[in-house]
Design an enzyme around this catalytic site. Sequence first.
Site, PDB file in Angstrom:
ATOM      1  N   GLY A  33      32.305 -17.580 -48.057  1.00 16.93           N
ATOM      2  CA  GLY A  33      31.320 -17.382 -46.953  1.00 16.93           C
ATOM      3  C   GLY A  33      30.774 -18.622 -46.644  1.00 16.93           C
ATOM      4  O   GLY A  33      31.158 -19.826 -47.428  1.00 16.93           O
ATOM      5  N   ASN A  34      29.998 -18.581 -45.962  1.00 16.10           N
ATOM      6  CA  ASN A  34      29.134 -19.753 -45.695  1.00 16.10           C
ATOM      7  C   ASN A  34      27.546 -19.437 -45.395  1.00 16.10           C
ATOM      8  O   ASN A  34      27.327 -18.160 -45.211  1.00 16.10           O
ATOM      9  CB  ASN A  34      29.709 -20.593 -44.345  1.00 16.10           C
ATOM     10  CG  ASN A  34      29.871 -19.921 -43.132  1.00 16.10           C
ATOM     11  OD1 ASN A  34      28.652 -19.354 -42.437  1.00 16.10           O
ATOM     12  ND2 ASN A  34      30.910 -19.328 -42.778  1.00 16.10           N
TER      13      ASN A  34
END
Length: 235
Positions: A33-34
Amino acid sequence: LAVVSGGGDLDGLRVVVSTGGTREPIDPVRFLGNRSSGRQGAAVALAAAERGADVELVAAHVDDGVLDAAAAHPRVRLTRASSAQELQEAVVTIAGESDVVVMAAAVADYRVAGTSDTKLSKKGDEGLSLDLVQNPDILAGLVEDRVPGQTIVGFAAETAPTEEELLSKGRAKRRRKGVDLLAVNEVGWDKGFESGENLLVFLDARDEEIARSHGSKRRVADALWDAVLTIRGSR
Ligand code: CTP
Ligand code: CA
């Protein structure tokens, strides 16, 4: 009732806004993810709705509560997506019917090749390598399939030591993407992501800086729509 009938300067405009960060599955319980919170895109969607636009908000993963205000607005329709491929499907499905598309989502550049259907277990005391493949460039696809009169807006979150380098990275990206408007913002470990304030510089299709805005995400969201109106009016 005033809120339903519009009466703003974006009255009747059909817009799509994507926001949040995609998650790329590794196995049923893990993902890449980020740090995108989704705040800026949610603010862009809400600003558009309050100014009279009909808004399709396509949200990937966002921080708690970020979508509440936009989702409660009668002119916002919310669709959820998780991975880059899901986000692309959701955006492309509605983009053809829209006047403006704003890609504010933080789309993962890579996804895991050969996602495992079962939870990966440790193997001895070895390390682990993941094979990654590139995700489709959603924005590039939108530009390629642009319908007449449509305005396509991208975001570029960049790290750069100087403003000069920030803008030159932004100009290069604007050209590479072929968008009508690129909103460039500087990010770092403590800037941009998750914070309430933002600085955006807007580059038009001739790579000219047509505006910049500093302040709350709502304030810069309004500046984005002002810039969209400027470029739509001048062609
Ligand atoms: N974007 C997209 N699809 C992708 C990656 C990015 O639509 N697979 C969009 C983002 O939503 C954003 C714009 O493209 O509006 C710029 O994203 P950015 O990550 O800055 O650009 P990239 O082309 O991925 O370049 P970089 O190598 O700098 O990450
Ligand atoms: Ca990227």
